[in-house]
Scaffold this active site. Structure first.
Site, short mmCIF file in Angstrom:
data_model
loop_
_atom_site.label_atom_id
_atom_site.label_comp_id
_atom_site.label_asym_id
_atom_site.label_seq_id
_atom_site.Cartn_x
_atom_site.Cartn_y
_atom_site.Cartn_z
N CYS A 93 -6.15 -5.23 -7.65
CA CYS A 93 -5.98 -4.85 -6.24
C CYS A 93 -5.53 -6.02 -5.37
CB CYS A 93 -7.25 -4.20 -5.70
SG CYS A 93 -8.73 -5.18 -5.88
N HIS A 94 -5.69 -7.26 -5.86
CA HIS A 94 -5.20 -8.42 -5.11
C HIS A 94 -3.68 -8.45 -5.04
CE1 HIS A 94 -5.33 -9.76 -9.32
NE2 HIS A 94 -4.35 -10.59 -9.00
N ASN A 144 -12.42 -0.56 -5.38
CA ASN A 144 -12.07 -0.78 -6.78
C ASN A 144 -13.27 -1.39 -7.52
OD1 ASN A 144 -10.96 -1.58 -9.23
ND2 ASN A 144 -9.46 -2.97 -8.33
N GLU A 184 -0.93 -16.62 -9.71
CA GLU A 184 0.07 -15.79 -10.37
C GLU A 184 1.50 -16.15 -9.98
OE1 GLU A 184 -0.69 -11.61 -10.36
OE2 GLU A 184 -2.80 -11.89 -10.89
N TYR A 209 0.85 -1.19 0.00
CA TYR A 209 0.00 0.00 0.00
C TYR A 209 0.88 1.25 0.00
CZ TYR A 209 -3.79 -3.19 1.37
OH TYR A 209 -4.70 -4.20 1.42
#
Length: 173
Positions: A132-133, A124, A159, A101
């Site tokens: 945003c993850h 979002n 990912e 953040y």
């Protein structure tokens, strides 16, 4: 206003995508019955236009065949710091990478706004497409995520950011 929408099942729950003719306006971790009410004044068509394209790209993402979304985003409902931070995230944090953040606040030119960045991630309108993850707590923890931390963890495993658990290894094969 004319909107298209599509729903799809995913490893993190049901998703509903809503789009205008110019971009994706909403990706919701919910079914259409929970989402489409906020667009009741619009003319809605199912599985057409950019919503269908985005749903197909999301399916490819979950099948590990897509790392980048190339559907346009409807940025016009957003403004100010919220718009700037979400665009910065979308443009600078690719598949398989994360940012804190605090670092996202710095990248956005507002280093003092780390708390505001957390709130912006929670609002979002197009998660996954604007990832945003991929935003983590400054201390290295997962931070928050509207659909829950398990969903965030699964996306980060998908990912390659986190190692899969033994259960996930069983499921993957």
């Amino acid at each position: 206003m004319s909107l298209s929408w599509s729903a799809l099942a995913s490893p993190v729950g049901e998703l509903t995508v809503v789009a205008t003719g110019s971009g994706v306006r909403r990706v919701a971790f919910a079914g259409p019955e929970e989402v489409l009410g906020e667009f009741a004044a619009a003319e809605l068509s199912r599985d057409t236009g950019l919503a269908a394209v985005a749903a197909r790209q999301l399916d490819e993402y979950f099948a590990r065949r897509r790392r980048e979304f190339d559907v346009p985003i409807e940025w016009s409902p957003l403004e100010g710091l919220r718009l700037h931070v979400l665009r910065t995230l979308h443009e600078l944090v690719p598949f398989g990478e994360t940012v804190s953040y605090r670092r996202l606040a710095e990248l956005s030119g507002r280093p003092e706004a780390a708390r505001a960045v957390g709130a912006i991630m929670g609002s979002n309108p197009v998660p996954l497409i604007v990832p945003c993850h991929r935003v983590l707590a400054s201390g290295g923890g997962l931070g928050g995520f509207g659909p829950g931390l398990e969903a965030k963890r699964r996306l980060l495993v998908l990912e390659g950011v986190l190692e899969p658990s033994l259960l996930e290894l069983d499921l993957l094969g």
